[in-house]
Write a protein that holds these residues in place. Structure first.
Motif, mmCIF file in Angstrom:
data_model
loop_
_atom_site.group_PDB
_atom_site.id
_atom_site.type_symbol
_atom_site.label_atom_id
_atom_site.label_comp_id
_atom_site.label_asym_id
_atom_site.label_seq_id
_atom_site.Cartn_x
_atom_site.Cartn_y
_atom_site.Cartn_z
ATOM 1 N N THR A 88 -4.556 3.268 9.956
ATOM 2 C CA THR A 88 -5.141 4.405 9.751
ATOM 3 C C THR A 88 -4.033 5.145 8.869
ATOM 4 O O THR A 88 -2.860 5.225 8.181
ATOM 5 N N VAL A 89 -4.812 6.607 8.083
ATOM 6 C CA VAL A 89 -3.853 7.290 6.947
ATOM 7 C C VAL A 89 -2.744 7.394 7.825
ATOM 8 O O VAL A 89 -1.213 7.473 7.575
ATOM 9 N N LEU A 90 -2.354 8.046 9.352
ATOM 10 C CA LEU A 90 -1.127 8.875 9.827
ATOM 11 C C LEU A 90 -0.240 6.884 9.880
ATOM 12 O O LEU A 90 0.569 7.485 9.569
ATOM 13 N N GLU A 91 -0.523 6.066 10.336
ATOM 14 C CA GLU A 91 0.226 5.023 10.243
ATOM 15 C C GLU A 91 1.003 4.754 8.763
ATOM 16 O O GLU A 91 1.625 4.385 9.372
ATOM 17 N N ILE A 92 0.391 4.446 7.863
ATOM 18 C CA ILE A 92 0.594 3.837 6.641
ATOM 19 C C ILE A 92 1.682 5.820 6.577
ATOM 20 O O ILE A 92 2.793 5.065 6.015
ATOM 21 N N ALA A 93 0.808 7.325 6.358
ATOM 22 C CA ALA A 93 2.421 7.653 6.248
ATOM 23 C C ALA A 93 3.597 7.269 7.403
ATOM 24 O O ALA A 93 5.036 8.225 6.627
ATOM 25 N N ALA A 94 3.693 7.051 8.291
ATOM 26 C CA ALA A 94 4.501 7.324 8.776
ATOM 27 C C ALA A 94 5.508 5.995 8.311
ATOM 28 O O ALA A 94 6.471 6.183 8.641
ATOM 29 N N MET A 139 5.699 5.666 5.587
ATOM 30 C CA MET A 139 6.391 5.451 4.198
ATOM 31 C C MET A 139 7.505 6.559 4.519
ATOM 32 O O MET A 139 8.466 6.727 3.991
ATOM 33 N N ALA A 140 7.010 7.512 5.663
ATOM 34 C CA ALA A 140 8.337 8.404 5.541
ATOM 35 C C ALA A 140 9.538 7.448 6.447
ATOM 36 O O ALA A 140 10.522 8.837 6.115
ATOM 37 N N ARG A 141 9.198 6.944 7.732
ATOM 38 C CA ARG A 141 10.399 6.048 7.977
ATOM 39 C C ARG A 141 10.870 5.749 6.780
ATOM 40 O O ARG A 141 12.300 5.520 6.949
ATOM 41 N N LEU A 142 10.379 4.607 5.844
ATOM 42 C CA LEU A 142 11.525 3.907 4.522
ATOM 43 C C LEU A 142 11.604 4.453 3.564
ATOM 44 O O LEU A 142 12.084 4.472 2.963
ATOM 45 N N ARG A 143 11.190 5.667 3.652
ATOM 46 C CA ARG A 143 11.565 6.756 2.435
ATOM 47 C C ARG A 143 11.272 6.351 1.317
ATOM 48 O O ARG A 143 11.565 6.266 0.209
ATOM 49 N N CYS A 144 9.334 4.948 1.079
ATOM 50 C CA CYS A 144 9.430 3.898 0.362
ATOM 51 C C CYS A 144 7.987 5.196 -0.494
ATOM 52 O O CYS A 144 7.085 5.450 0.642
ATOM 53 N N PRO A 145 7.839 5.550 -1.543
ATOM 54 C CA PRO A 145 7.009 6.487 -2.715
ATOM 55 C C PRO A 145 5.738 4.855 -2.965
ATOM 56 O O PRO A 145 4.404 5.898 -3.154
ATOM 57 N N LEU A 146 5.501 3.697 -2.234
ATOM 58 C CA LEU A 146 4.102 3.036 -2.160
ATOM 59 C C LEU A 146 4.207 1.992 -1.062
ATOM 60 O O LEU A 146 5.992 1.498 -0.836
ATOM 61 N N VAL A 147 3.728 1.667 -0.230
ATOM 62 C CA VAL A 147 3.152 0.655 0.461
ATOM 63 C C VAL A 147 2.317 -0.551 0.149
ATOM 64 O O VAL A 147 1.089 -0.409 -0.587
ATOM 65 N N ALA A 148 2.633 -2.191 0.124
ATOM 66 C CA ALA A 148 1.361 -2.928 -0.186
ATOM 67 C C ALA A 148 0.568 -3.062 0.490
ATOM 68 O O ALA A 148 0.874 -2.631 2.333
ATOM 69 N N VAL A 149 -0.888 -2.815 0.410
ATOM 70 C CA VAL A 149 -1.977 -3.419 1.514
ATOM 71 C C VAL A 149 -2.224 -4.747 1.990
ATOM 72 O O VAL A 149 -2.503 -5.223 1.013
ATOM 73 N N VAL A 150 -1.833 -5.194 2.831
ATOM 74 C CA VAL A 150 -2.506 -7.145 3.317
ATOM 75 C C VAL A 150 -3.937 -6.819 3.907
ATOM 76 O O VAL A 150 -4.246 -5.643 4.726
ATOM 77 N N ALA A 173 2.208 7.469 -2.526
ATOM 78 C CA ALA A 173 2.412 8.732 -1.886
ATOM 79 C C ALA A 173 1.389 9.862 -2.466
ATOM 80 O O ALA A 173 0.697 10.546 -1.925
ATOM 81 N N SER A 174 1.628 9.419 -3.300
ATOM 82 C CA SER A 174 0.708 10.578 -4.002
ATOM 83 C C SER A 174 -1.000 10.840 -4.186
ATOM 84 O O SER A 174 -1.815 11.626 -4.051
ATOM 85 N N ARG A 175 -1.378 9.116 -3.336
ATOM 86 C CA ARG A 175 -2.965 8.762 -2.694
ATOM 87 C C ARG A 175 -2.904 9.326 -1.798
ATOM 88 O O ARG A 175 -4.188 9.659 -1.346
ATOM 89 N N LEU A 176 -1.612 8.516 -1.214
ATOM 90 C CA LEU A 176 -2.308 9.148 0.070
ATOM 91 C C LEU A 176 -2.743 11.161 0.752
ATOM 92 O O LEU A 176 -3.198 11.297 1.481
ATOM 93 N N LEU A 177 -1.776 11.343 -0.080
ATOM 94 C CA LEU A 177 -1.315 13.290 0.305
ATOM 95 C C LEU A 177 -2.721 13.746 -0.449
ATOM 96 O O LEU A 177 -3.476 14.400 -0.156
ATOM 97 N N GLU A 178 -3.554 12.714 -1.487
ATOM 98 C CA GLU A 178 -4.897 13.275 -1.704
ATOM 99 C C GLU A 178 -6.154 13.123 -0.835
ATOM 100 O O GLU A 178 -6.781 14.066 -0.552
ATOM 101 N N VAL A 179 -5.477 12.359 0.243
ATOM 102 C CA VAL A 179 -6.342 11.269 0.448
ATOM 103 C C VAL A 179 -6.382 12.237 2.267
ATOM 104 O O VAL A 179 -7.294 12.989 3.207
ATOM 105 N N ALA A 180 -5.061 12.995 2.278
ATOM 106 C CA ALA A 180 -4.936 13.743 3.519
ATOM 107 C C ALA A 180 -5.348 15.370 2.891
ATOM 108 O O ALA A 180 -5.607 16.048 4.412
#
Length: 148
Positions: A107-113, A115-126, A137-144
């Motif tokens: 979910t959005v919150l799982e992905i945000a968590a 990113m926040a914990r790792l301080r990473c600007p993007l995550v790979a989706v598998v 991060a910008s895409r996540l903020l757009e959705v949020a």
């Protein structure tokens, strides 16, 4: 919304990709980072653009930024030459943090968590161990920020 719905196509480079090529990709597309895959195409890590910048700046200037003012501009113009003959592997930190990867059904919150914990600007989706895209991060903020 889930990771698969938020994921966007994103460049993937290998550990042995030429570092200058990776930096040019970051610059030309104004990306926050690149997904790095291992020899089998599985996600290995994310190379943030800031890590490439860190590689380019001499450590003595990082330790004392006031030295940057006294470095000759012609020398500063040659800083990208430091990437010549170097692979993406050399740009990565010696100790890698947790793998910045999320599942297609996170979910959005799982992905945000993550990113926040790792301080990473993007995550790979598998999905089924294959990279299907990335969430920045910008895409996540757009959705949020979009009212549902």
């Amino acid at each position: 919304m889930h990771g698969e719905q938020m994921a966007e196509e994103f460049p993937v480079v290998g550990l042995d990709t030429d570092a200058r090529e990776a930096a040019e990709l970051l610059a030309s597309q104004r990306l926050p980072g690149l997904i790095v895959a291992d020899e089998n195409g599985a996600p290995y890590t994310v190379l943030p653009a800031s890590q490439v910048v860190r590689f380019l700046v001499p450590s003595y200037v990082q330790d004392d930024p006031s030295l940057a003012r006294v470095i000759d501009e012609s020398l500063a113009d040659q800083v990208a030459d430091k990437l010549a003959g170097v692979s993406v592997r050399a740009l990565l930190p010696k100790e890698l943090a947790e793998l910045p990867v999320v599942n297609h059904d996170d979910t959005v919150l799982e992905i945000a968590a993550i990113m926040a914990r790792l301080r990473c600007p993007l995550v790979a989706v598998v999905k089924d161990r294959k990279i299907i895209g990335a969430v920045s991060a910008s895409r996540l903020l757009e959705v949020a920020m979009t009212p549902h």
